[in-house]
Design a protein around this motif. Structure first.
Motif, PDB file in Angstrom:
ATOM      1  N   ILE A  72      27.518  92.052  53.671  1.00  0.00           N
ATOM      2  CA  ILE A  72      28.632  91.413  54.447  1.00  0.00           C
ATOM      3  C   ILE A  72      28.380  89.632  54.850  1.00  0.00           C
ATOM      4  O   ILE A  72      29.001  88.672  54.873  1.00  0.00           O
ATOM      5  CB  ILE A  72      29.253  92.332  55.603  1.00  0.00           C
ATOM      6  N   MET A  73      26.948  89.497  55.443  1.00  0.00           N
ATOM      7  CA  MET A  73      26.605  88.327  55.885  1.00  0.00           C
ATOM      8  C   MET A  73      26.597  87.440  54.772  1.00  0.00           C
ATOM      9  O   MET A  73      26.761  86.269  54.768  1.00  0.00           O
ATOM     10  CB  MET A  73      25.331  88.552  56.625  1.00  0.00           C
ATOM     11  N   VAL A  74      26.102  87.926  53.436  1.00  0.00           N
ATOM     12  CA  VAL A  74      25.979  86.954  52.184  1.00  0.00           C
ATOM     13  C   VAL A  74      27.375  86.860  51.835  1.00  0.00           C
ATOM     14  O   VAL A  74      27.539  85.457  51.600  1.00  0.00           O
ATOM     15  CB  VAL A  74      25.076  87.467  51.406  1.00  0.00           C
ATOM     16  N   ALA A  75      28.308  87.684  52.009  1.00  0.00           N
ATOM     17  CA  ALA A  75      29.581  87.089  51.579  1.00  0.00           C
ATOM     18  C   ALA A  75      30.243  86.093  52.554  1.00  0.00           C
ATOM     19  O   ALA A  75      30.797  85.237  52.029  1.00  0.00           O
ATOM     20  CB  ALA A  75      30.331  88.550  51.729  1.00  0.00           C
ATOM     21  N   ALA A  76      30.013  86.374  53.627  1.00  0.00           N
ATOM     22  CA  ALA A  76      30.316  85.380  54.865  1.00  0.00           C
ATOM     23  C   ALA A  76      29.858  83.717  54.486  1.00  0.00           C
ATOM     24  O   ALA A  76      30.451  82.886  54.572  1.00  0.00           O
ATOM     25  CB  ALA A  76      30.002  85.531  55.994  1.00  0.00           C
ATOM     26  N   ASP A  77      28.534  83.916  54.028  1.00  0.00           N
ATOM     27  CA  ASP A  77      27.985  82.653  53.643  1.00  0.00           C
ATOM     28  C   ASP A  77      28.471  81.960  52.540  1.00  0.00           C
ATOM     29  O   ASP A  77      28.482  81.001  52.363  1.00  0.00           O
ATOM     30  CB  ASP A  77      26.210  82.859  53.698  1.00  0.00           C
ATOM     31  N   LEU A  78      28.862  82.960  51.497  1.00  0.00           N
ATOM     32  CA  LEU A  78      29.475  82.356  50.238  1.00  0.00           C
ATOM     33  C   LEU A  78      30.714  81.787  50.595  1.00  0.00           C
ATOM     34  O   LEU A  78      31.307  80.582  50.182  1.00  0.00           O
ATOM     35  CB  LEU A  78      29.857  83.610  49.251  1.00  0.00           C
ATOM     36  N   VAL A  79      31.666  82.432  51.432  1.00  0.00           N
ATOM     37  CA  VAL A  79      33.095  81.897  52.061  1.00  0.00           C
ATOM     38  C   VAL A  79      32.696  80.471  52.689  1.00  0.00           C
ATOM     39  O   VAL A  79      33.435  79.593  52.420  1.00  0.00           O
ATOM     40  CB  VAL A  79      33.697  82.853  53.015  1.00  0.00           C
ATOM     41  N   VAL A  80      31.523  80.347  53.747  1.00  0.00           N
ATOM     42  CA  VAL A  80      31.327  79.102  54.203  1.00  0.00           C
ATOM     43  C   VAL A  80      30.701  78.037  53.142  1.00  0.00           C
ATOM     44  O   VAL A  80      31.329  76.997  53.249  1.00  0.00           O
ATOM     45  CB  VAL A  80      30.288  79.171  55.362  1.00  0.00           C
ATOM     46  N   TYR A  81      30.205  78.436  52.298  1.00  0.00           N
ATOM     47  CA  TYR A  81      29.517  77.580  51.082  1.00  0.00           C
ATOM     48  C   TYR A  81      30.834  76.864  50.662  1.00  0.00           C
ATOM     49  O   TYR A  81      31.075  75.718  50.186  1.00  0.00           O
ATOM     50  CB  TYR A  81      29.225  78.240  49.922  1.00  0.00           C
ATOM     51  N   TYR A  82      31.962  77.667  50.173  1.00  0.00           N
ATOM     52  CA  TYR A  82      32.855  77.161  49.522  1.00  0.00           C
ATOM     53  C   TYR A  82      33.956  76.368  50.446  1.00  0.00           C
ATOM     54  O   TYR A  82      34.522  75.321  49.954  1.00  0.00           O
ATOM     55  CB  TYR A  82      34.031  78.264  48.877  1.00  0.00           C
ATOM     56  N   ARG A  83      34.057  76.690  51.667  1.00  0.00           N
ATOM     57  CA  ARG A  83      34.625  75.867  52.722  1.00  0.00           C
ATOM     58  C   ARG A  83      33.878  74.673  52.897  1.00  0.00           C
ATOM     59  O   ARG A  83      34.810  73.339  52.558  1.00  0.00           O
ATOM     60  CB  ARG A  83      34.727  76.649  54.083  1.00  0.00           C
ATOM     61  N   ASN A  84      32.709  74.421  52.672  1.00  0.00           N
ATOM     62  CA  ASN A  84      31.896  73.268  52.849  1.00  0.00           C
ATOM     63  C   ASN A  84      32.024  72.591  51.761  1.00  0.00           C
ATOM     64  O   ASN A  84      32.170  71.306  51.519  1.00  0.00           O
ATOM     65  CB  ASN A  84      30.365  73.481  53.220  1.00  0.00           C
ATOM     66  N   TYR A  85      32.131  73.273  50.382  1.00  0.00           N
ATOM     67  CA  TYR A  85      32.383  72.458  49.054  1.00  0.00           C
ATOM     68  C   TYR A  85      33.570  71.687  49.066  1.00  0.00           C
ATOM     69  O   TYR A  85      33.502  70.471  48.694  1.00  0.00           O
ATOM     70  CB  TYR A  85      32.207  73.451  48.066  1.00  0.00           C
ATOM     71  N   ARG A  86      34.507  72.342  49.546  1.00  0.00           N
ATOM     72  CA  ARG A  86      35.821  71.730  49.746  1.00  0.00           C
ATOM     73  C   ARG A  86      35.844  70.334  50.676  1.00  0.00           C
ATOM     74  O   ARG A  86      36.551  69.455  50.315  1.00  0.00           O
ATOM     75  CB  ARG A  86      37.152  72.654  50.122  1.00  0.00           C
ATOM     76  N   LEU A  87      35.160  70.638  51.801  1.00  0.00           N
ATOM     77  CA  LEU A  87      35.017  69.549  52.754  1.00  0.00           C
ATOM     78  C   LEU A  87      34.184  68.479  52.206  1.00  0.00           C
ATOM     79  O   LEU A  87      34.582  67.111  52.368  1.00  0.00           O
ATOM     80  CB  LEU A  87      34.055  69.979  53.927  1.00  0.00           C
ATOM     81  N   ASP A  88      33.117  68.679  51.217  1.00  0.00           N
ATOM     82  CA  ASP A  88      32.234  67.644  50.618  1.00  0.00           C
ATOM     83  C   ASP A  88      33.145  66.872  49.523  1.00  0.00           C
ATOM     84  O   ASP A  88      33.145  65.679  49.597  1.00  0.00           O
ATOM     85  CB  ASP A  88      31.093  68.288  49.793  1.00  0.00           C
ATOM     86  N   ARG A  89      34.007  67.740  48.844  1.00  0.00           N
ATOM     87  CA  ARG A  89      35.122  66.910  47.826  1.00  0.00           C
ATOM     88  C   ARG A  89      35.940  66.112  48.731  1.00  0.00           C
ATOM     89  O   ARG A  89      36.256  65.093  48.150  1.00  0.00           O
ATOM     90  CB  ARG A  89      35.462  68.049  47.172  1.00  0.00           C
ATOM     91  N   LYS A  90      36.482  66.623  49.529  1.00  0.00           N
ATOM     92  CA  LYS A  90      37.532  65.813  50.656  1.00  0.00           C
ATOM     93  C   LYS A  90      36.814  64.348  51.143  1.00  0.00           C
ATOM     94  O   LYS A  90      37.493  63.350  51.114  1.00  0.00           O
ATOM     95  CB  LYS A  90      37.993  66.673  51.531  1.00  0.00           C
ATOM     96  N   ASN A  91      35.791  64.379  51.452  1.00  0.00           N
ATOM     97  CA  ASN A  91      34.947  63.384  52.040  1.00  0.00           C
ATOM     98  C   ASN A  91      34.464  62.308  51.054  1.00  0.00           C
ATOM     99  O   ASN A  91      34.378  60.981  51.277  1.00  0.00           O
ATOM    100  CB  ASN A  91      33.826  63.952  53.050  1.00  0.00           C
ATOM    101  N   LYS A  92      34.450  62.963  49.819  1.00  0.00           N
ATOM    102  CA  LYS A  92      33.966  61.984  48.814  1.00  0.00           C
ATOM    103  C   LYS A  92      35.017  61.053  48.429  1.00  0.00           C
ATOM    104  O   LYS A  92      35.063  59.981  47.967  1.00  0.00           O
ATOM    105  CB  LYS A  92      33.596  62.643  47.598  1.00  0.00           C
ATOM    106  N   ILE A  93      36.384  61.359  48.471  1.00  0.00           N
ATOM    107  CA  ILE A  93      37.597  60.635  48.128  1.00  0.00           C
ATOM    108  C   ILE A  93      37.681  59.557  49.138  1.00  0.00           C
ATOM    109  O   ILE A  93      37.445  59.589  50.061  1.00  0.00           O
ATOM    110  CB  ILE A  93      38.891  61.529  48.327  1.00  0.00           C
TER     111      ILE A  93
END
Length: 92
Positions: free
Chosen positions: A71-92
């Motif tokens: 469950i903790m690793v799954a939560a980290d995966l969710v945060v990873y995808y959230r951060n990935y979206r933030l990285d893409r948003k901040n690049k634009i």
């Protein structure tokens, strides 16, 4: 004794995951994270859970620690995808 040592090993990992999730959440970036690593670790926990379930002598309390870590690793995966979206948003 082997089960007790296994619980200690799983607990050691278990203490690390919430701290890692919090750090990732606060960082708001995927820099320094590896998606492949997270997926492999998650897959490993799923394999461990499956092994415990098909074992004729599995103990529920050991299984509980595997599930908690997954469950903790799954939560980290969710945060990873959230951060990935933030990285893409901040690049634009």
């Amino acid at each position: 004794m082997a089960e007790l040592l296994e619980i200690f090993m799983i607990c050691s990992f278990g203490v690390s995951w919430p701290l890692n999730v919090i750090k990732s959440y606060k960082a708001k970036t995927t820099k320094g994270k590896s998606l492949a690593f997270l997926i492999l670790i998650f897959f490993g926990y799923i394999c461990g859970i499956t092994a415990k379930l098909i074992s004729p002598t599995y103990k529920w309390y050991v299984l509980m620690f595997y599930i908690l870590n997954a469950i903790m690793v799954a939560a980290d995966l969710v945060v990873y995808y959230r951060n990935y979206r933030l990285d893409r948003k901040n690049k634009i």
